[in-house]
Design a protein around this motif. Structure first.
Motif, mmCIF file in Angstrom:
data_model
loop_
_atom_site.group_PDB
_atom_site.id
_atom_site.type_symbol
_atom_site.label_atom_id
_atom_site.label_comp_id
_atom_site.label_asym_id
_atom_site.label_seq_id
_atom_site.Cartn_x
_atom_site.Cartn_y
_atom_site.Cartn_z
ATOM 1 N N UNK A 110 -5.138 14.608 4.509
ATOM 2 C CA UNK A 110 -5.987 13.750 3.690
ATOM 3 C C UNK A 110 -7.358 14.381 3.523
ATOM 4 N N UNK A 111 -7.956 14.123 2.383
ATOM 5 C CA UNK A 111 -9.288 14.605 2.069
ATOM 6 C C UNK A 111 -10.267 13.446 2.155
ATOM 7 N N UNK A 112 -11.507 13.746 2.467
ATOM 8 C CA UNK A 112 -12.539 12.717 2.526
ATOM 9 C C UNK A 112 -12.599 11.923 1.225
ATOM 10 N N UNK A 113 -12.400 12.586 0.107
ATOM 11 C CA UNK A 113 -12.500 11.919 -1.193
ATOM 12 C C UNK A 113 -11.424 10.852 -1.396
ATOM 13 N N UNK A 114 -10.407 10.792 -0.540
ATOM 14 C CA UNK A 114 -9.381 9.759 -0.630
ATOM 15 C C UNK A 114 -9.766 8.493 0.138
ATOM 16 N N UNK A 115 -10.795 8.611 0.988
ATOM 17 C CA UNK A 115 -11.200 7.471 1.812
ATOM 18 C C UNK A 115 -12.683 7.123 1.689
ATOM 19 N N UNK A 160 -10.065 4.303 -4.659
ATOM 20 C CA UNK A 160 -9.578 5.294 -3.697
ATOM 21 C C UNK A 160 -8.155 4.995 -3.242
ATOM 22 N N UNK A 161 -7.355 6.036 -3.019
ATOM 23 C CA UNK A 161 -5.970 5.831 -2.577
ATOM 24 C C UNK A 161 -5.846 4.970 -1.319
ATOM 25 N N UNK A 162 -6.724 5.142 -0.341
ATOM 26 C CA UNK A 162 -6.622 4.356 0.884
ATOM 27 C C UNK A 162 -6.740 2.875 0.598
ATOM 28 N N UNK A 163 -7.718 2.478 -0.171
ATOM 29 C CA UNK A 163 -7.974 1.066 -0.391
ATOM 30 C C UNK A 163 -7.028 0.449 -1.432
ATOM 31 N N UNK A 165 1.494 -5.267 9.133
ATOM 32 C CA UNK A 165 2.019 -4.459 8.033
ATOM 33 C C UNK A 165 0.932 -3.566 7.433
ATOM 34 N N UNK A 166 -0.267 -4.110 7.280
ATOM 35 C CA UNK A 166 -1.382 -3.296 6.777
ATOM 36 C C UNK A 166 -1.710 -2.180 7.768
ATOM 37 N N UNK A 167 -1.702 -2.502 9.041
ATOM 38 C CA UNK A 167 -1.989 -1.504 10.069
ATOM 39 C C UNK A 167 -0.991 -0.359 9.992
ATOM 40 N N UNK A 168 0.259 -0.702 9.861
ATOM 41 C CA UNK A 168 1.311 0.309 9.765
ATOM 42 C C UNK A 168 1.150 1.147 8.489
ATOM 43 N N UNK A 169 0.781 0.516 7.382
ATOM 44 C CA UNK A 169 0.590 1.234 6.125
ATOM 45 C C UNK A 169 -0.573 2.226 6.223
ATOM 46 N N UNK A 170 -1.648 1.832 6.903
ATOM 47 C CA UNK A 170 -2.786 2.747 7.089
ATOM 48 C C UNK A 170 -2.351 3.947 7.930
ATOM 49 N N UNK A 171 -1.602 3.698 8.971
ATOM 50 C CA UNK A 171 -1.103 4.809 9.795
ATOM 51 C C UNK A 171 -0.207 5.732 8.972
ATOM 52 N N UNK A 172 0.678 5.163 8.176
ATOM 53 C CA UNK A 172 1.564 5.970 7.338
ATOM 54 C C UNK A 172 0.755 6.780 6.325
ATOM 55 N N UNK A 173 -0.292 6.170 5.778
ATOM 56 C CA UNK A 173 -1.151 6.864 4.819
ATOM 57 C C UNK A 173 -1.727 8.134 5.442
ATOM 58 N N UNK A 174 -2.274 8.006 6.644
ATOM 59 C CA UNK A 174 -2.894 9.166 7.282
ATOM 60 C C UNK A 174 -1.872 10.141 7.842
ATOM 61 N N UNK A 175 -0.652 9.691 8.087
ATOM 62 C CA UNK A 175 0.401 10.559 8.606
ATOM 63 C C UNK A 175 1.108 11.338 7.509
ATOM 64 N N UNK A 176 1.035 10.855 6.291
ATOM 65 C CA UNK A 176 1.830 11.395 5.190
ATOM 66 C C UNK A 176 1.442 12.815 4.777
ATOM 67 N N UNK A 177 0.191 13.153 4.831
ATOM 68 C CA UNK A 177 -0.260 14.458 4.337
ATOM 69 C C UNK A 177 -1.656 14.749 4.862
#
Length: 187
Positions: free
Chosen positions: A130-135, A177-180, A116-128
């Motif tokens: 992304x900027x370095x400052x988000x990760x 950060x949004x990713x974490x 589930x976490x793996x899928x959420x990370x993929x969705x995070x990067x697929x959604x828009x």
């Protein structure tokens, strides 16, 4: 695009981290994860974090070590390397490098914690876009380049309260950060 199958997302995320290690990690890391020879060595030179290639290296080494060993081992390796850097002839102890180490571990941990976490990370990067400052957080006001004597004068050791405050500040920056924040949302 995020994988529809959570189990597949987990496998894909591990493969992506190993792929980044092969591309960006340099020859030593390539040997650890099944050396791949490529002609475009310049590609690895252009990838940076916070405009620094060494931080990208800290990040990917730590992420890969997390997958190959454990979080405790990869964190210990990062701190040990910084202590060695503080010795004469080294680049000095760097909380900025430690930030990149911890970010790499945290990224690998989140991306491979569960399907589930793996899928959420993929969705995070697929959604828009992304900027370095988000990760990767700001490295502002984190000391670096400290020789051993200065490190010991200011922080005594990695067990001191002041040192632990710096580590807590790094963790706070990562947590913001949004990713974490995905980890908190999934818990």
């Amino acid at each position: 695009q995020a994988s529809a199958d959570p189990e597949r997302a987990l496998v894909e995320n591990r493969a992506a981290i190993y792929g980044l290690a092969q591309l960006l990690g340099g020859k030593n890391l390539q040997l650890m994860v099944n050396e791949v020879k490529h002609d475009d060595e310049q590609a690895a030179l252009k990838v940076t974090l916070a405009r620094r290639r060494d931080l990208q290296q800290h990040f990917i080494y730590s992420a890969t070590l997390h997958l190959l060993t454990s979080q405790n081992m990869s964190a210990t390796v990062g701190e040990t390397k910084e202590l060695i850097d503080s010795l004469q002839g080294g680049s000095g102890f760097s909380f900025v490098d430690l930030l990149a180490d911890k970010a790499g571990v945290r990224f690998a941990q989140l991306a491979t914690m569960s399907p589930q976490h793996a899928q959420a990370v993929q969705a995070f990067f697929s959604a828009a876009d992304r900027q370095e400052s988000e990760v990767f957080p700001s490295k502002a006001r984190l000391p670096e380049g400290m020789p051993k004597e200065l490190f010991e004068q200011q922080y005594q050791s990695i067990d001191s309260a002041l040192y632990q405050q710096m580590v807590a500040e790094i963790d706070r920056r990562l947590d913001a950060l949004p990713l974490y924040q995905l980890q908190q949302q999934l818990s």
